[in-house]
Write an enzyme that holds these catalytic residues in place. Structure first.
Site, PDB file in Angstrom:
ATOM      1  N   LYS A  36       0.864  -1.177   0.000  1.00 29.50           N
ATOM      2  CA  LYS A  36       0.000   0.000   0.000  1.00 29.50           C
ATOM      3  C   LYS A  36       0.904   1.232   0.000  1.00 29.50           C
ATOM      4  O   LYS A  36       1.709   1.421   0.913  1.00 29.50           O
ATOM      5  CB  LYS A  36      -0.897  -0.004   1.239  1.00 29.50           C
ATOM      6  CG  LYS A  36      -1.720   1.277   1.343  1.00 29.50           C
ATOM      7  CD  LYS A  36      -2.794   1.182   2.394  1.00 29.50           C
ATOM      8  CE  LYS A  36      -3.565   2.483   2.480  1.00 29.50           C
ATOM      9  NZ  LYS A  36      -4.627   2.426   3.478  1.00 29.50           N
TER      10      LYS A  36
ATOM     11  N   TYR B 171     -14.922   1.071  -7.331  1.00 26.37           N
ATOM     12  CA  TYR B 171     -16.165   1.834  -7.232  1.00 26.37           C
ATOM     13  C   TYR B 171     -17.003   1.669  -8.503  1.00 26.37           C
ATOM     14  O   TYR B 171     -18.139   2.117  -8.542  1.00 26.37           O
ATOM     15  CB  TYR B 171     -15.854   3.320  -6.953  1.00 26.37           C
ATOM     16  CG  TYR B 171     -15.074   3.464  -5.666  1.00 26.37           C
ATOM     17  CD1 TYR B 171     -15.742   3.514  -4.448  1.00 26.37           C
ATOM     18  CD2 TYR B 171     -13.674   3.473  -5.651  1.00 26.37           C
ATOM     19  CE1 TYR B 171     -15.044   3.587  -3.253  1.00 26.37           C
ATOM     20  CE2 TYR B 171     -12.965   3.543  -4.464  1.00 26.37           C
ATOM     21  CZ  TYR B 171     -13.656   3.599  -3.269  1.00 26.37           C
ATOM     22  OH  TYR B 171     -12.967   3.655  -2.085  1.00 26.37           O
TER      23      TYR B 171
ATOM     24  N   SER C 127     -10.130   5.438  -4.989  1.00 29.14           N
ATOM     25  CA  SER C 127     -11.074   6.526  -5.224  1.00 29.14           C
ATOM     26  C   SER C 127     -10.551   7.544  -6.246  1.00 29.14           C
ATOM     27  O   SER C 127     -11.300   7.968  -7.125  1.00 29.14           O
ATOM     28  CB  SER C 127     -11.400   7.209  -3.895  1.00 29.14           C
ATOM     29  OG  SER C 127     -10.229   7.674  -3.256  1.00 29.14           O
TER      30      SER C 127
ATOM     31  N   LYS D 174       1.410  10.022   5.714  1.00 28.30           N
ATOM     32  CA  LYS D 174       1.451   8.590   6.042  1.00 28.30           C
ATOM     33  C   LYS D 174       2.743   7.926   5.549  1.00 28.30           C
ATOM     34  O   LYS D 174       2.810   6.703   5.424  1.00 28.30           O
ATOM     35  CB  LYS D 174       0.195   7.901   5.491  1.00 28.30           C
ATOM     36  CG  LYS D 174      -1.113   8.459   6.080  1.00 28.30           C
ATOM     37  CD  LYS D 174      -2.310   7.554   5.807  1.00 28.30           C
ATOM     38  CE  LYS D 174      -3.569   8.094   6.502  1.00 28.30           C
ATOM     39  NZ  LYS D 174      -4.727   7.182   6.341  1.00 28.30           N
TER      40      LYS D 174
ATOM     41  N   GLU E 219       7.454  -6.892   1.802  1.00 27.18           N
ATOM     42  CA  GLU E 219       6.136  -6.825   2.449  1.00 27.18           C
ATOM     43  C   GLU E 219       5.330  -8.092   2.156  1.00 27.18           C
ATOM     44  O   GLU E 219       4.678  -8.642   3.043  1.00 27.18           O
ATOM     45  CB  GLU E 219       5.352  -5.597   1.945  1.00 27.18           C
ATOM     46  CG  GLU E 219       5.852  -4.260   2.472  1.00 27.18           C
ATOM     47  CD  GLU E 219       5.523  -4.025   3.949  1.00 27.18           C
ATOM     48  OE1 GLU E 219       4.851  -4.863   4.563  1.00 27.18           O
ATOM     49  OE2 GLU E 219       5.959  -2.991   4.487  1.00 27.18           O
TER      50      GLU E 219
ATOM     51  N   LYS F 135      -2.129  -1.519  -3.824  1.00 27.53           N
ATOM     52  CA  LYS F 135      -2.996  -0.348  -3.780  1.00 27.53           C
ATOM     53  C   LYS F 135      -2.171   0.917  -3.875  1.00 27.53           C
ATOM     54  O   LYS F 135      -1.186   1.019  -3.155  1.00 27.53           O
ATOM     55  CB  LYS F 135      -3.753  -0.376  -2.451  1.00 27.53           C
ATOM     56  CG  LYS F 135      -4.618   0.816  -2.201  1.00 27.53           C
ATOM     57  CD  LYS F 135      -5.228   0.708  -0.835  1.00 27.53           C
ATOM     58  CE  LYS F 135      -5.961   1.999  -0.552  1.00 27.53           C
ATOM     59  NZ  LYS F 135      -6.361   2.131   0.801  1.00 27.53           N
TER      60      LYS F 135
ATOM     61  N   ARG G  56     -10.839   9.908   1.548  1.00 25.27           N
ATOM     62  CA  ARG G  56     -10.693  10.633   2.822  1.00 25.27           C
ATOM     63  C   ARG G  56     -11.771  11.701   2.951  1.00 25.27           C
ATOM     64  O   ARG G  56     -12.207  12.016   4.063  1.00 25.27           O
ATOM     65  CB  ARG G  56      -9.283  11.231   2.927  1.00 25.27           C
ATOM     66  CG  ARG G  56      -8.222  10.139   3.050  1.00 25.27           C
ATOM     67  CD  ARG G  56      -6.814  10.696   3.125  1.00 25.27           C
ATOM     68  NE  ARG G  56      -5.817   9.645   3.023  1.00 25.27           N
ATOM     69  CZ  ARG G  56      -4.530   9.857   2.843  1.00 25.27           C
ATOM     70  NH1 ARG G  56      -4.057  11.099   2.764  1.00 25.27           N
ATOM     71  NH2 ARG G  56      -3.696   8.848   2.752  1.00 25.27           N
TER      72      ARG G  56
HETATM   73  C1  PBG Z   1      -7.699   3.392   5.377  1.00 28.86           C
HETATM   74  C2  PBG Z   1      -7.905   3.260   3.914  1.00 28.86           C
HETATM   75  C3  PBG Z   1      -7.672   4.209   2.905  1.00 28.86           C
HETATM   76  C4  PBG Z   1      -8.187   3.657   1.735  1.00 28.86           C
HETATM   77  C5  PBG Z   1      -8.659   2.378   2.043  1.00 28.86           C
HETATM   78  N1  PBG Z   1      -8.455   2.139   3.399  1.00 28.86           N
HETATM   79  C6  PBG Z   1      -7.153   5.599   2.961  1.00 28.86           C
HETATM   80  C7  PBG Z   1      -5.801   5.863   3.462  1.00 28.86           C
HETATM   81  O1  PBG Z   1      -4.983   4.971   3.688  1.00 28.86           O
HETATM   82  O2  PBG Z   1      -5.531   7.035   3.707  1.00 28.86           O
HETATM   83  C8  PBG Z   1      -8.234   4.348   0.405  1.00 28.86           C
HETATM   84  C9  PBG Z   1      -9.207   3.804  -0.584  1.00 28.86           C
HETATM   85  C10 PBG Z   1      -9.532   4.700  -1.718  1.00 28.86           C
HETATM   86  O3  PBG Z   1      -8.905   5.760  -1.923  1.00 28.86           O
HETATM   87  O4  PBG Z   1     -10.453   4.346  -2.454  1.00 28.86           O
HETATM   88  N2  PBG Z   1      -6.466   3.092   5.888  1.00 28.86           N
END
Ligand code: PBG
Length: 330
Positions: free
Chosen positions: A195, A313, A274, A217, A233, A248, A205
């Site tokens: 990720k 989505y 997203s 992050k 990982e 991701k 968010r």
């Molecule tokens: C939470 C999480 C996130 C997403 C999925 N789980 C956001 C982040 O890590 O800040 C993002 C999914 C998306 O953008 O569709 N940890």
């Protein structure tokens, strides 16, 4: 010329024989945002076509999606600010509306497959995935027991698959052990293995109002410049008992999907996040791209790279196109 590759493209029937990759609704997981209350169907401005649902409004929507053949849903809670704290205690609270919604969904649709997200951010007053100390550091080992409590609470509420998305070290093993001790040996883990610290999570968010209150992050999510690190990982997650390995975001990281597919036997998932969906939707709304052509091509590229499962989505839109006979004629 002895070899003319165009012969294998000369008509629809032959193109279908030569088609190497297929994408069915069975490969898709549909992300859904839920809200406490009644009568709420509130569109996420930066993610048109996606809503924050209260349970009463969500039930008929899920019924319709199940009929379209979407079996699996990943549910995310939008939590009121006053319920958030430093230790994300609402995530495993008895009266948690999200856990209640999971139970109701299982009760109403016994055939549904439910996935949850394990990370502190929707419940954290700091907006981070792990515990933040006085110095603003995200403390790995303090976060693990909190994540484990959240995981067990989600399993108790009926989750079939847990998705640890927090990127703390050792969390897959820690959660696996906690689940097993609590008797949930059959609950699966789809780990957010690779990720990345990506700019493509913005609309998500917005949907959950979960952006970090300070900092970013980057001390836990991966550097977008790295691929070999994804192998580290992935090896750890496999050793710790992950059933699926997720990459991701998806589109800017197709090479990582292919890398994990080549190096690991576990099924590979990819999260078409997203920002990727918002980007395509915006271009289509402007008339710059054709949605019914560009969207399936986008999902197909993720599948071709090696994803067995795609969180997107666009799951409902794709399922509707399949039903209308608009898919499968490349
Ligand atoms: C939470 C999480 C996130 C997403 C999925 N789980 C956001 C982040 O890590 O800040 C993002 C999914 C998306 O953008 O569709 N940890």
């Amino acid at each position: 010329m002895q070899i003319r590759p165009r012969r294998n493209r000369k008509n629809k029937a032959i193109r279908a024989f030569a088609q190497e990759t297929h994408l069915s609704v069975d490969n898709l997981i549909y992300p859904i945002f839920v809200y406490d209350g009644k009568g709420i169907k509130n569109e996420v401005k930066s993610l048109p076509g996606n809503f924050r649902w209260s349970l009463d409004m969500l039930l008929p929507e899920i019924e319709q999606c199940l009929k379209l053949g979407i079996n699996t849903y990943v549910i995310f809670p939008a939590v009121a600010e006053e319920l958030k704290d430093k230790i994300a205690s609402y995530s495993y609270a008895e009266e948690n509306f999200y856990l209640h919604i999971l139970r109701k969904l299982k009760e109403t649709f016994p055939e549904i497959c439910l996935m949850t997200d394990v990370a502190m951010d929707p419940y954290s007053s700091d907006g981070h995935d792990g515990y933040v100390n006085d110095k603003g550091e995200i403390v790995n080992d303090t976060s693990l027991p909190i994540l484990a409590k959240m995981a067990v609470a989600q399993a108790q509420a009926g989750a079939d698959i847990l998705g640890p998305s927090d990127m703390m070290d050792g969390r897959v093993g820690f959660i696996r052990e906690a689940l097993d001790i609590a008797g949930f040996t059959d609950v699966s883990i789809m780990s957010y293995t690779a990720k990345y610290a990506s700019a493509f999570y913005g609309p998500f968010r917005d949907a959950l109002d979960s952006a970090p209150k300070s900092g970013d992050k980057k001390t836990y999510q991966m550097n977008p410049a790295n691929s070999r690190e994804a192998l580290i990982e992935a090896s750890l997650d496999v050793q710790e008992g992950a059933d699926f390995l997720m990459v991701k975001p998806a589109l800017p990281y197709l090479d990582i999907i292919a890398l994990l597919k080549q190096n690991f036997e576990q099924p590979i998932a990819a999260y078409n996040v997203s920002g990727e969906c918002a980007m395509l939707t915006a271009a289509c709304q402007n008339g710059w791209l054709n949605f019914e052509k560009a969207m399936p091509e986008m999902l197909m590229s993720i599948r071709r790279a090696g994803a067995d499962v795609i969180l997107t989505y666009f799951a409902k839109a794709y399922a509707e196109m399949v039903k209308e006979g608009k898919i499968g004629q490349w």
